[in-house]
Design an enzyme around this catalytic site. Structure first.
Site, PDB file in Angstrom:
ATOM      1  N   GLU A 128       0.823   0.089   9.995  1.00 50.60           N
ATOM      2  CA  GLU A 128      -0.580  -0.249  10.238  1.00 50.60           C
ATOM      3  C   GLU A 128      -1.327   1.156  10.663  1.00 50.60           C
ATOM      4  O   GLU A 128      -2.162   0.824  11.304  1.00 50.60           O
ATOM      5  CB  GLU A 128      -0.736  -1.667  10.996  1.00 50.60           C
ATOM      6  CG  GLU A 128      -0.201  -2.885  10.049  1.00 50.60           C
ATOM      7  CD  GLU A 128      -0.815  -4.148  10.259  1.00 50.60           C
ATOM      8  OE1 GLU A 128      -1.976  -4.155  10.664  1.00 50.60           O
ATOM      9  OE2 GLU A 128      -0.282  -5.078   9.887  1.00 50.60           O
ATOM     10  N   LEU A 174       0.647  -1.002   0.032  1.00 52.65           N
ATOM     11  CA  LEU A 174       0.020  -0.037  -0.020  1.00 52.65           C
ATOM     12  C   LEU A 174       0.985   1.429  -0.059  1.00 52.65           C
ATOM     13  O   LEU A 174       0.740   2.081  -1.047  1.00 52.65           O
ATOM     14  CB  LEU A 174      -0.652   0.035   1.131  1.00 52.65           C
ATOM     15  CG  LEU A 174      -1.803   1.071   1.548  1.00 52.65           C
ATOM     16  CD1 LEU A 174      -2.646   1.484   0.263  1.00 52.65           C
ATOM     17  CD2 LEU A 174      -2.651   0.975   2.883  1.00 52.65           C
TER      18      LEU A 174
HETATM   19  N1  COS Z   1     -13.069   0.066   7.592  1.00 51.94           N
HETATM   20  C1  COS Z   1     -13.835   0.006   6.714  1.00 51.94           C
HETATM   21  N2  COS Z   1     -14.115   0.867   5.597  1.00 51.94           N
HETATM   22  C2  COS Z   1     -13.389   2.054   5.701  1.00 51.94           C
HETATM   23  C3  COS Z   1     -12.484   2.304   7.136  1.00 51.94           C
HETATM   24  C4  COS Z   1     -12.228   1.364   7.982  1.00 51.94           C
HETATM   25  N3  COS Z   1     -11.447   1.545   8.802  1.00 51.94           N
HETATM   26  N4  COS Z   1     -11.968   3.464   6.647  1.00 51.94           N
HETATM   27  C5  COS Z   1     -12.591   4.078   5.550  1.00 51.94           C
HETATM   28  N5  COS Z   1     -13.485   3.308   5.147  1.00 51.94           N
HETATM   29  C6  COS Z   1     -14.083   3.481   3.961  1.00 51.94           C
HETATM   30  C7  COS Z   1     -15.263   4.619   3.887  1.00 51.94           C
HETATM   31  O1  COS Z   1     -16.321   4.289   4.816  1.00 51.94           O
HETATM   32  C8  COS Z   1     -15.529   4.925   2.854  1.00 51.94           C
HETATM   33  O2  COS Z   1     -16.398   4.322   2.210  1.00 51.94           O
HETATM   34  P1  COS Z   1     -17.883   5.011   1.282  1.00 51.94           P
HETATM   35  O3  COS Z   1     -16.944   5.583   0.313  1.00 51.94           O
HETATM   36  O4  COS Z   1     -18.840   3.847   1.116  1.00 51.94           O
HETATM   37  O5  COS Z   1     -18.245   6.057   2.448  1.00 51.94           O
HETATM   38  C9  COS Z   1     -14.347   4.842   2.122  1.00 51.94           C
HETATM   39  O6  COS Z   1     -13.439   3.585   2.718  1.00 51.94           O
HETATM   40  C10 COS Z   1     -13.287   5.975   2.049  1.00 51.94           C
HETATM   41  O7  COS Z   1     -13.060   6.278   3.490  1.00 51.94           O
HETATM   42  P2  COS Z   1     -12.498   7.848   3.767  1.00 51.94           P
HETATM   43  O8  COS Z   1     -13.283   8.889   3.055  1.00 51.94           O
HETATM   44  O9  COS Z   1     -12.970   7.896   5.077  1.00 51.94           O
HETATM   45  O10 COS Z   1     -11.083   8.060   3.329  1.00 51.94           O
HETATM   46  P3  COS Z   1     -10.051   8.870   4.119  1.00 51.94           P
HETATM   47  O11 COS Z   1      -9.098   9.089   2.850  1.00 51.94           O
HETATM   48  O12 COS Z   1     -10.592   9.987   4.697  1.00 51.94           O
HETATM   49  O13 COS Z   1      -9.281   7.845   5.120  1.00 51.94           O
HETATM   50  C11 COS Z   1      -7.818   7.457   6.956  1.00 51.94           C
HETATM   51  C12 COS Z   1      -8.577   8.641   5.922  1.00 51.94           C
HETATM   52  C13 COS Z   1      -6.902   8.327   7.837  1.00 51.94           C
HETATM   53  C14 COS Z   1      -8.840   6.526   7.473  1.00 51.94           C
HETATM   54  C15 COS Z   1      -7.143   6.168   6.013  1.00 51.94           C
HETATM   55  O14 COS Z   1      -6.308   6.922   5.229  1.00 51.94           O
HETATM   56  C16 COS Z   1      -6.028   5.448   6.811  1.00 51.94           C
HETATM   57  O15 COS Z   1      -6.727   4.562   7.611  1.00 51.94           O
HETATM   58  N6  COS Z   1      -4.898   5.897   6.700  1.00 51.94           N
HETATM   59  C17 COS Z   1      -3.653   4.877   7.365  1.00 51.94           C
HETATM   60  C18 COS Z   1      -3.252   3.987   6.399  1.00 51.94           C
HETATM   61  C19 COS Z   1      -2.280   2.977   7.090  1.00 51.94           C
HETATM   62  O16 COS Z   1      -2.548   2.520   7.988  1.00 51.94           O
HETATM   63  N7  COS Z   1      -1.225   3.091   6.336  1.00 51.94           N
HETATM   64  C20 COS Z   1      -0.203   2.125   6.956  1.00 51.94           C
HETATM   65  C21 COS Z   1       0.460   1.348   5.832  1.00 51.94           C
HETATM   66  S1  COS Z   1      -0.072  -0.306   5.794  1.00 51.94           S
HETATM   67  S2  COS Z   1       1.439  -1.139   6.656  1.00 51.94           S
END
Ligand code: COS
Length: 379
Positions: free
Chosen positions: A362, A124
């Site tokens: 994560e 990712l």
């Molecule tokens: N579980 C299930 N669905 C999720 C979710 C979750 N934790 N987070 C977001 N979604 C869904 C939302 O419901 C939305 O769906 P709909 O379009 O149907 O409404 C869609 O995904 C887009 O979500 P959102 O608009 O909230 O996206 P953002 O860009 O605002 O998300 C965060 C921001 C910070 C939550 C996200 O980018 C994130 O988790 N970042 C961290 C990533 C990470 O952990 N990176 C580490 C690398 S992997 S080792």
């Protein structure tokens, strides 16, 4: 949810013995060689650990989240690199296929991952995309019966040993809805790996860049067969992954408590073991209390997950608390060990470095805070 208490107690006990008799004696070797001995990987394979969270119809043990957490608590007791060997197959490397894959994708990949024949990895993060995961720049362009991938993924755990990657790439417009997930075999033409990263800790776990240069994959590699679902797949994978990491953190905290107690009993200052000094006791008590809180939190959140409840907030809270908590516990462990804690002869030295990663990957602690607050405010 625990389906059969005796069975899971026996599995946890087997893993506990394996950790103490096989893994802990190899910790120093892993630190020195920055690699897991092949014999240990083979043992993990024969114990079924590569497939503990893969459903039984596909050859895995099909553990529930609570059961998986109990095993992760045991595995967390030793160097995190051992857990990482099987971490991606059970977690982020396989869960995308389990959750959203087509029947054909599940039937082909999951049995191979469950047996450990194939190592999976999750791609990712990119050079310019970390916390803002919806902004992935790697592109996947449809061309006849194929997709052509271009871009770079960064800090990809197990990439140097992976046979297949779950790759999040952009198939559409900007934002989350334009991201799709693909299953990309490591030997795909146009896929190459960068040099192995030199890290602060977690020696024995390898990460590196994964580069796609006109990497052509068949269109049936699209997870679930639908474009635009990749971001949601990644988020669902991370919900579960965060609970798993929280359990690992808590297992490590328990180890650090035990190392601290053992050292405090044997180290004599001012004519008595330092365990009899109240300022040492205060640090021990704080660490034990926080470890217990972490354990309680992880198991409760895991039960909620198994009951099908929405656990986005609880998974983020468990990851936030447990990763920060084990940082404090590791810091106290070094403090209790005094000068010895700074020496590589004592395991707390590498755990102090190892646990730093838990607050970063994560999702950083700050991302967990954002997720928790969003869930609270949107309720
Ligand atoms: N579980 C299930 N669905 C999720 C979710 C979750 N934790 N987070 C977001 N979604 C869904 C939302 O419901 C939305 O769906 P709909 O379009 O149907 O409404 C869609 O995904 C887009 O979500 P959102 O608009 O909230 O996206 P953002 O860009 O605002 O998300 C965060 C921001 C910070 C939550 C996200 O980018 C994130 O988790 N970042 C961290 C990533 C990470 O952990 N990176 C580490 C690398 S992997 S080792």
């Amino acid at each position: 949810m625990i389906r059969d208490r005796d069975l899971i107690a026996a599995l946890a006990e087997t893993v506990r013995r394996f950790v103490r008799e096989r893994l802990m004696p190899a910790e120093a070797q892993v630190e020195d060689e920055n690699a897991i001995p092949q014999g240990i990987i083979d043992d993990m394979r024969s114990m079924g650990l590569f497939g503990m969270s893969i459903p039984e119809p596909y050859g895995g043990l099909g553990l529930t989240m609570e059961e998986e957490a109990l095993v992760a608590l045991e595995l967390g007791y030793t160097s995190p690199a051992f857990r990482s060997v099987i971490g991606t197959n059970n977690g982020i490397g396989a869960q995308g296929i389990i959750l959203d894959g087509t029947d054909a994708q599940k039937s082909y990949w999951l049995p191979r991952m469950a047996s450990g024949e194939v190592v999976g990895s999750f791609a990712l993060t990119e050079p310019d995309v970390g916390s803002d995961a919806a902004s992935v720049k790697t592109t996947a362009v449809k061309d006849g019966d194929s997709y052509v991938l271009n871009g770079t993924k960064r800090y990809i755990t197990n990439a140097p040993v992976a046979d297949v990657f779950t790759v999040m790439a952009r198939t559409g417009a900007a934002g989350a809805a334009g991201v799709s997930a693909f299953i990309v075999p490591a030997d795909s033409p146009g896929l190459s790996l960068g040099p192995v990263d030199k890290k602060m800790g977690q020696r024995g776990t390898r990460t590196c860049d994964v580069m796609f240069d006109n990497c052509r994959i068949p269109s049936d590699a699209l997870i679930g067969g639908r474009e635009g679902q990749g971001f949601k797949t990644a988020m669902k994978v991370l919900n579960r992954g965060r609970l798993h990491i929280a359990a690992v953190c808590t297992g490590t905290a328990q180890r650090l408590c035990d190392e601290s107690v053992a050292f405090a009993r044997s180290r004599v200052q001012f004519g008595k073991p330092i365990a009899e000094h109240q300022l040492i006791q205060a640090m021990l008590a704080d660490s034990a209390t926080e470890t217990f809180a972490g354990r309680s939190m992880v198991l409760e959140a895991a039960r909620m997950f198994d009951a099908g409840e929405r656990i986005i907030q609880q998974a983020a809270s468990a990851k936030l608390f447990c990763s920060e908590m084990v940082g404090r516990v590791a810091d106290r462990a070094v403090q209790i060990h005094g000068g010895a804690g700074y020496m590589q002869a004592y395991p707390v030295e590498h755990f102090y470095r190892d646990v730093r990663l838990f607050r970063l990957y994560e999702g950083t602690s700050q991302i967990q805070q954002l997720i928790i607050a969003r869930e609270m405010l949107n309720a």
